[in-house]
Design an enzyme around this catalytic site. Structure first.
Site, PDB file in Angstrom:
ATOM      1  N   GLY A 196       0.965  -1.428  -0.239  1.00  0.00           N
ATOM      2  CA  GLY A 196       0.235  -0.119  -0.084  1.00  0.00           C
ATOM      3  C   GLY A 196       0.777   1.596  -0.196  1.00  0.00           C
ATOM      4  N   HIS A 197       2.354   1.308   0.573  1.00  0.00           N
ATOM      5  CA  HIS A 197       2.501   2.569   0.227  1.00  0.00           C
ATOM      6  C   HIS A 197       4.190   2.033  -0.698  1.00  0.00           C
ATOM      7  CE1 HIS A 197       5.500   5.668   2.268  1.00  0.00           C
ATOM      8  NE2 HIS A 197       4.806   6.001   2.679  1.00  0.00           N
ATOM      9  N   PHE A 198       3.814   2.716  -1.831  1.00  0.00           N
ATOM     10  CA  PHE A 198       2.689   3.215  -2.829  1.00  0.00           C
ATOM     11  C   PHE A 198       2.642   2.216  -3.775  1.00  0.00           C
ATOM     12  CE2 PHE A 198       4.629   7.053  -0.701  1.00  0.00           C
ATOM     13  CZ  PHE A 198       3.928   6.946  -0.226  1.00  0.00           C
TER      14      PHE A 198
ATOM     15  N   VAL B 226       7.712   3.113  -1.290  1.00  0.00           N
ATOM     16  CA  VAL B 226       8.767   3.532  -1.162  1.00  0.00           C
ATOM     17  C   VAL B 226       8.153   3.182   0.665  1.00  0.00           C
ATOM     18  CG1 VAL B 226       9.112   5.758  -0.255  1.00  0.00           C
ATOM     19  CG2 VAL B 226       8.718   5.570  -2.377  1.00  0.00           C
TER      20      VAL B 226
END
Length: 148
Positions: free
Chosen positions: A49-51, A56
């Site tokens: 989820g990041h990203f 990252v």
């Protein structure tokens, strides 16, 4: 050659997958400094989820990696064996480089001050020669079941 393996690290700090952000301890000077390694892989859960499409490592998890390295440094001193080191404060945190899958995060922690069960460390997380993050962390040491 590592000073402490991941299995040995888990005998010192309570963190486990998926929140253990330490692969090995490379150098340890008890009461003074520690250098650790975190191999950042695409398999880390947070990259989902990041990203998406632009993975990252979250800055807060870089700080957590540094806090875990600091915990090992602190808990390797005789007076704190068997205790737990808790993060008490984060000061002067600066993020200078994005950390991505495939990076090798080198974590360096230096003891600045220690009094009783509290202390301050100066930390740097680097990828190669570039500093990704630096911060001053304050810690509190207590038994795992103590209320702090």
């Amino acid at each position: 050659m590592s000073v402490l393996t991941a299995a040995e690290i888990m005998t010192l700090i309570p963190n486990r997958y998926p929140i253990l952000f330490m692969d090995r301890v490379d150098e340890l000077n008890p009461g003074e400094s520690i250098t650790c390694t975190k191999n950042v892989t695409i398999n880390e859960e947070f990259f989902q989820g990041h990203f998406p499409g632009n993975p990252v490592m979250p800055g807060v998890l870089i700080i957590e990696s540094l806090a875990q390295a600091a915990s090992i440094l602190i808990l390797k001193s005789e007076q704190f064996q068997g205790e737990t080191a808790y993060l008490g404060a984060i000061k002067q945190a600066k993020f200078r480089k994005v950390v991505r899958p495939g990076d090798v995060l080198s974590l360096y922690v230096e003891m600045v001050k220690q009094r009783s069960n509290m202390g301050t460390v100066k930390c740097t997380a680097s990828v190669g020669e570039k500093v990704a993050c630096s911060a001053d962390l304050t810690f509190i040491v207590a038994a795992a079941d103590d209320k702090i």
